[in-house]
Write a protein that holds these residues in place. Structure first.
Motif, PDB file in Angstrom:
ATOM      1  N   SER A  87      13.579  -0.078  -4.583  1.00 26.30           N
ATOM      2  CA  SER A  87      12.465   0.079  -5.508  1.00 26.30           C
ATOM      3  C   SER A  87      12.845  -0.518  -6.852  1.00 26.30           C
ATOM      4  O   SER A  87      14.019  -0.832  -7.106  1.00 26.30           O
ATOM      5  CB  SER A  87      12.117   1.561  -5.674  1.00 26.30           C
ATOM      6  N   LYS A 122      19.619  15.495  -6.233  1.00 25.00           N
ATOM      7  CA  LYS A 122      18.953  16.777  -6.495  1.00 25.00           C
ATOM      8  C   LYS A 122      19.366  17.841  -5.483  1.00 25.00           C
ATOM      9  O   LYS A 122      19.505  19.027  -5.815  1.00 25.00           O
ATOM     10  CB  LYS A 122      17.446  16.572  -6.487  1.00 25.00           C
ATOM     11  N   THR A 160      11.458   3.166 -11.068  1.00 23.85           N
ATOM     12  CA  THR A 160      11.375   4.264 -10.095  1.00 23.85           C
ATOM     13  C   THR A 160      12.701   5.005  -9.981  1.00 23.85           C
ATOM     14  O   THR A 160      12.751   6.246  -9.977  1.00 23.85           O
ATOM     15  CB  THR A 160      10.961   3.718  -8.712  1.00 23.85           C
ATOM     16  N   ILE A 161      13.785   4.255  -9.900  1.00 27.63           N
ATOM     17  CA  ILE A 161      15.113   4.872  -9.762  1.00 27.63           C
ATOM     18  C   ILE A 161      15.492   5.606 -11.053  1.00 27.63           C
ATOM     19  O   ILE A 161      16.030   6.717 -11.020  1.00 27.63           O
ATOM     20  CB  ILE A 161      16.152   3.794  -9.409  1.00 27.63           C
ATOM     21  N   GLU A 165      13.728   8.998 -11.364  1.00 28.66           N
ATOM     22  CA  GLU A 165      14.336  10.050 -10.549  1.00 28.66           C
ATOM     23  C   GLU A 165      15.633  10.551 -11.186  1.00 28.66           C
ATOM     24  O   GLU A 165      15.879  11.759 -11.243  1.00 28.66           O
ATOM     25  CB  GLU A 165      14.604   9.526  -9.136  1.00 28.66           C
ATOM     26  N   PHE A 209      18.490   9.462  -5.257  1.00 27.48           N
ATOM     27  CA  PHE A 209      17.504  10.357  -4.649  1.00 27.48           C
ATOM     28  C   PHE A 209      18.147  11.452  -3.799  1.00 27.48           C
ATOM     29  O   PHE A 209      17.448  12.374  -3.362  1.00 27.48           O
ATOM     30  CB  PHE A 209      16.484   9.551  -3.834  1.00 27.48           C
ATOM     31  N   GLU A 215      19.821   3.454  -5.282  1.00 25.55           N
ATOM     32  CA  GLU A 215      18.589   4.224  -5.124  1.00 25.55           C
ATOM     33  C   GLU A 215      18.784   5.396  -4.166  1.00 25.55           C
ATOM     34  O   GLU A 215      18.369   6.535  -4.451  1.00 25.55           O
ATOM     35  CB  GLU A 215      17.473   3.321  -4.607  1.00 25.55           C
ATOM     36  N   THR A 216      19.426   5.145  -3.042  1.00 25.46           N
ATOM     37  CA  THR A 216      19.630   6.201  -2.050  1.00 25.46           C
ATOM     38  C   THR A 216      20.444   7.346  -2.626  1.00 25.46           C
ATOM     39  O   THR A 216      20.104   8.526  -2.458  1.00 25.46           O
ATOM     40  CB  THR A 216      20.320   5.623  -0.807  1.00 25.46           C
TER      41      THR A 216
END
Length: 450
Positions: free
Chosen positions: A67, A270, A71-72, A75, A267, A263-264
């Motif tokens: 993305s 959290k 976006t990254i 997050e 995400f 990115e992975t």
């Protein structure tokens, strides 16, 4: 493995050590693998289960575009409680240092040394003047903020950087002293506080100045993610600043500068807050034990650190470059000698904090290589955690407390290279052994007085 191959690899490298992969391809530590005390990485995070999850998604991660950075970043900010308008994410903190230099350092930059090499080399490479304040060894390499301000005024520097904790020595400035420094430098074009290793500090409950940086017009706080998340290869970091400064850097960054691995991982964070917090606590405990064990080696000086590494001075007559090569070729232990750091010398090593079983291997290797003829090891004494022994002292009144007893035998002659080390505590910069090279010609000219 062939020891000469390893020596050649280090000789060919410049401001940084050869990569793990380069050494592995050359067969370093082939018998038992490399035990890495060079790369400052969190050994407890990601957890094995997280690595399994990443492995199960490897095909998609490698196949598809990530993305966009927005976006990254959004997050990450949600996880960390930051405003996305005050954040810019980069392909490692080094990418951000590069853009900070290109966009915001216009004439000159002041920096205490020794420190992270990109803060000296990067501005030099773009023709800026770098004013280097030598941190005095006699005071444990502690930074005196008032002395730094006087130095900046005397040189007319227009930008300034401090690393907190500092790399390679782990020196730490309490938050209020950092804020006082920022107050004193409000008129500069830019002040950067590099907090890349601050997650490992435990001298204060909330040592970061990121929240205060967003309220100032000339301050950037730089944070690394690879170091504390244990993923240097992913290449991600971020800066925090007021929306104007952060937006200027974001606008200059390349499209898709963050990869699908980054990115992975972002995400996943959290769901793994507890494991991350535990990994940092374990690293802090390991640092205290490792410092205690190293301090018992005869003639070795260990400097108090708030990073995930410790800075040590070798016994008189020992040379870090020869020691580094012997540790790797004979014992599969990789260490970072500091001969090519401006303001340091080959008598110093930076040793990354690692679990006890790895420290056992390091201590055993140091005892075999440093102390000949063979001697009995120090009497075994059990280490027990206790109250913090390292209160934050930005300018200690005396040399560091962790100095081992005088060696019963001089270090082996094999660890001496044939030059006499010289040091200086003056502001103008370090005096270097003949033949020193930083890997950057402009730095060499400055240090050598050419």
């Amino acid at each position: 493995m062939a020891g000469s191959n390893v020596t050649q690899l280090f000789s060919a490298s410049t401001a940084h050590s050869p990569s793990y992969f380069t050494l592995d391809r050359a067969g370093a530590g082939a018998a038992g693998g490399i035990t890495d005390f060079c790369i400052p990485c969190n050994p407890y995070f990601p957890t094995p289960a997280m690595f399994d999850e990443l492995g199960s998604r490897l095909r998609d991660i490698l196949t598809y575009y990530p993305s966009g950075a927005d976006t990254i970043t959004a997050e990450l900010c949600q996880v960390l409680g930051l405003n996305p308008q005050t954040v810019a994410m980069g392909n490692g903190s080094t990418e951000l240092i590069t853009w900070i230099d290109h966009l915001l350092v216009h004439e000159s930059l002041a920096v205490p040394v020794p420190t992270f090499g990109r803060w000296t080399d990067q501005p030099m490479e773009t023709g800026k003047r770098v004013d280097m304040l030598l941190l005095p060894e006699a005071h444990g390499f502690g930074l005196d903020p008032e002395a730094f301000v006087r130095f900046i005024r005397s040189r007319g520097s227009r930008a300034a950087v401090i690393c907190n904790p500092n790399n390679p020595d782990g020196g730490f400035l309490p938050k209020q002293r950092v804020l006082a420094l920022l107050d004193a430098l409000q008129d500069l074009d830019l002040v950067v506080v590099d907090e890349s290793f601050l997650e490992f500090a435990d001298a204060e409950p909330e040592p970061s100045v990121a929240a205060e940086a967003v309220l100032r017009t000339n301050v950037i706080v730089l944070r690394s993610l690879g170091k504390n998340f244990g993923l240097h290869g992913v290449r991600f970091g971020y800066l925090v600043a007021n929306p104007g400064l952060a937006g200027k850097v974001r606008a200059a960054l390349p499209k898709w500068n963050l990869n699908s691995f980054a990115e992975t991982v972002v995400f996943m964070l959290k769901a793994h807050r507890a494991e991350y917090a535990d990994s940092i606590a374990r690293s802090r405990r390991d640092r205290e034990e490792m410092t205690w064990r190293l301090s018992r080696l005869p003639g070795l000086t260990v400097y108090p650190s708030q990073g995930n590494f410790v800075y040590v001075r070798l016994p008189q007559g020992a040379d870090g470059i020869v020691l580094r090569d012997r540790l790797l070729s004979d014992h599969g232990v990789l260490v970072r000698d500091c001969a090519n750091k401006v303001g340091s010398s080959s008598r110093f090593l930076r040793l990354v904090v690692r679990p006890q079983q790895d420290v056992d291997r390091l201590i055993g290797a140091l005892e075999q290589v440093l102390y000949e003829p063979a001697r009995a090891a120090p009497e075994a004494v059990a280490w027990t955690p206790g109250p913090r022994r390292f209160a934050p002292e930005p300018l200690p009144a005396a040399p560091p407390a962790h100095t081992g007893e005088r060696p019963r035998h001089a270090p082996t002659a094999m660890l001496t290279r044939g030059y006499q080390e010289t040091t200086s505590a003056r502001d103008l910069g370090p005096v270097r052994p003949q033949g020193y090279t930083s890997g950057t010609a402009a730095v060499d000219r400055l240090v050598g007085g050419a």
